[in-house]
Scaffold this motif. Structure first.
Motif, PDB file in Angstrom:
ATOM      1  N   ARG A  32       0.823  -1.218   0.000  1.00  0.00           N
ATOM      2  CA  ARG A  32       0.000   0.000   0.000  1.00  0.00           C
ATOM      3  C   ARG A  32       0.854   1.265   0.000  1.00  0.00           C
ATOM      4  N   PHE A  35       1.009   3.318  -3.113  1.00  0.00           N
ATOM      5  CA  PHE A  35      -0.157   4.079  -3.543  1.00  0.00           C
ATOM      6  C   PHE A  35      -0.014   5.535  -3.100  1.00  0.00           C
ATOM      7  N   LEU A  72      -3.910   6.103  -6.059  1.00  0.00           N
ATOM      8  CA  LEU A  72      -3.550   5.303  -7.228  1.00  0.00           C
ATOM      9  C   LEU A  72      -2.135   4.767  -7.048  1.00  0.00           C
ATOM     10  N   HIS A  73      -1.858   3.653  -7.723  1.00  0.00           N
ATOM     11  CA  HIS A  73      -0.490   3.160  -7.714  1.00  0.00           C
ATOM     12  C   HIS A  73       0.409   4.185  -8.392  1.00  0.00           C
ATOM     13  N   CYS A  99     -10.964   6.281  -7.721  1.00  0.00           N
ATOM     14  CA  CYS A  99      -9.634   5.772  -8.082  1.00  0.00           C
ATOM     15  C   CYS A  99      -9.492   4.360  -7.522  1.00  0.00           C
ATOM     16  N   TYR A 100      -8.515   4.155  -6.634  1.00  0.00           N
ATOM     17  CA  TYR A 100      -8.423   2.855  -5.954  1.00  0.00           C
ATOM     18  C   TYR A 100      -9.705   2.618  -5.165  1.00  0.00           C
ATOM     19  N   HIS A 145     -10.585  -1.501 -10.261  1.00  0.00           N
ATOM     20  CA  HIS A 145     -10.244  -0.391  -9.367  1.00  0.00           C
ATOM     21  C   HIS A 145      -9.449  -0.881  -8.157  1.00  0.00           C
ATOM     22  N   SER A 146      -9.709  -2.105  -7.722  1.00  0.00           N
ATOM     23  CA  SER A 146      -9.032  -2.635  -6.534  1.00  0.00           C
ATOM     24  C   SER A 146      -7.576  -2.992  -6.800  1.00  0.00           C
ATOM     25  N   ARG A 147      -7.144  -2.871  -8.041  1.00  0.00           N
ATOM     26  CA  ARG A 147      -5.743  -3.128  -8.389  1.00  0.00           C
ATOM     27  C   ARG A 147      -4.897  -1.851  -8.333  1.00  0.00           C
ATOM     28  N   GLY A 148      -5.560  -0.705  -8.262  1.00  0.00           N
ATOM     29  CA  GLY A 148      -4.832   0.552  -8.095  1.00  0.00           C
ATOM     30  C   GLY A 148      -4.432   1.262  -9.359  1.00  0.00           C
ATOM     31  N   SER A 149      -4.906   0.796 -10.524  1.00  0.00           N
ATOM     32  CA  SER A 149      -4.512   1.424 -11.784  1.00  0.00           C
ATOM     33  C   SER A 149      -5.702   1.933 -12.596  1.00  0.00           C
ATOM     34  N   TYR A 224      -6.191  -7.982  -5.800  1.00  0.00           N
ATOM     35  CA  TYR A 224      -7.247  -7.057  -5.431  1.00  0.00           C
ATOM     36  C   TYR A 224      -6.994  -6.599  -3.999  1.00  0.00           C
TER      37      TYR A 224
END
Length: 230
Positions: A32, A35, A72-73, A99-100, A145-149, A224
């Motif tokens: 995390r 992010f 976000l990543h 975002c995320y 969205h749960s992947r951060g991108s 995720y």
């Protein structure tokens, strides 16, 4: 008779370790720190984080959103900086809705869509679909969205007014398809302004939702995350 205690010690120590699935999840969630709070990088962007509020298709604040932040990543943030720069050069700015998204938020969406008695937001968000039809193309058990991108966003002009995209954010209807034939020429042009900006910055569009884009390549395409936004 004597026993070699080492094998028993090894078995005991191994029993203290988490299972492979738990270990993998713990390892992934430890990322995390990769992010970034996008507001700290794009201070001129506009933020309207809907799932922190009641102004969304569920009609209540969503699980996991403890602050109105866009995370976000870091790899996707680089692309978003490029998109914002392009927008500003054209007298516009990005307006960001989501975002995320923690996995627990996605679970909240799924619980809502399975509650067929709760239709208080139907007229605004899915006027032409039965609630059960939202599962799949619009709401799924797992979200990019749960992947951060992945990010949901639009464009605003110099006065902060949203460009007319022909349908509002999160309207579940074919009208929100990027190339729906019912929108006007100007609305299509506005959608393509956003689409072109995002593609040039390294994001891939989602044809069913004009606001939805995913940075490529994704930093964690197979995971995720579920840490809360705070």
């Amino acid at each position: 008779m004597t026993f070699n205690k080492k094998p028993y010690l090894v078995v005991f120590l191994l029993s203290l370790l988490p299972t492979s699935g738990a270990f993998a999840e713990s390892s992934v969630n430890s990322q995390r720190h990769e992010f970034i709070d996008v507001a700290s990088i794009l201070p001129n962007a506009v933020f309207d984080i809907r799932y922190f509020t009641e102004h969304n298709f569920v009609g209540t604040a969503i699980d996991g959103y403890l602050a109105p932040k866009c995370l976000l990543h870091k790899t996707a943030v680089i692309g978003l900086q490029a998109a914002q720069q392009q927008a500003q050069q054209q007298g516009m700015s990005l307006k960001i809705f989501d975002c995320y998204r923690p996995q627990r938020a996605v679970d909240h969406f799924v619980r809502w869509v399975n509650d067929v008695t709760d239709t208080k937001t139907k007229s605004e968000y899915y006027p032409n679909l039965a609630k059960k039809q939202l599962l799949g193309d619009y709401i799924a058990a797992k979200s990019g969205h749960s992947r951060g991108s992945t990010i949901d966003l639009t464009l605003v002009d110099e006065q902060g007014k949203e460009l007319d995209m022909g349908s509002p954010f999160d309207m579940f209807d074919t009208l929100s398809n990027t190339d729906d034939p019912r929108i006007t020429v100007q609305q299509q042009a506005n959608r393509y302004k956003l689409k072109t900006l995002m593609i040039n910055a390294g994001f891939s569009p989602y044809a069913m939702e004009w606001w939805h884009f995913t940075y490529q390549p994704q930093a964690y395409p197979n995971h995720y995350f579920d840490f809360v936004i705070e």
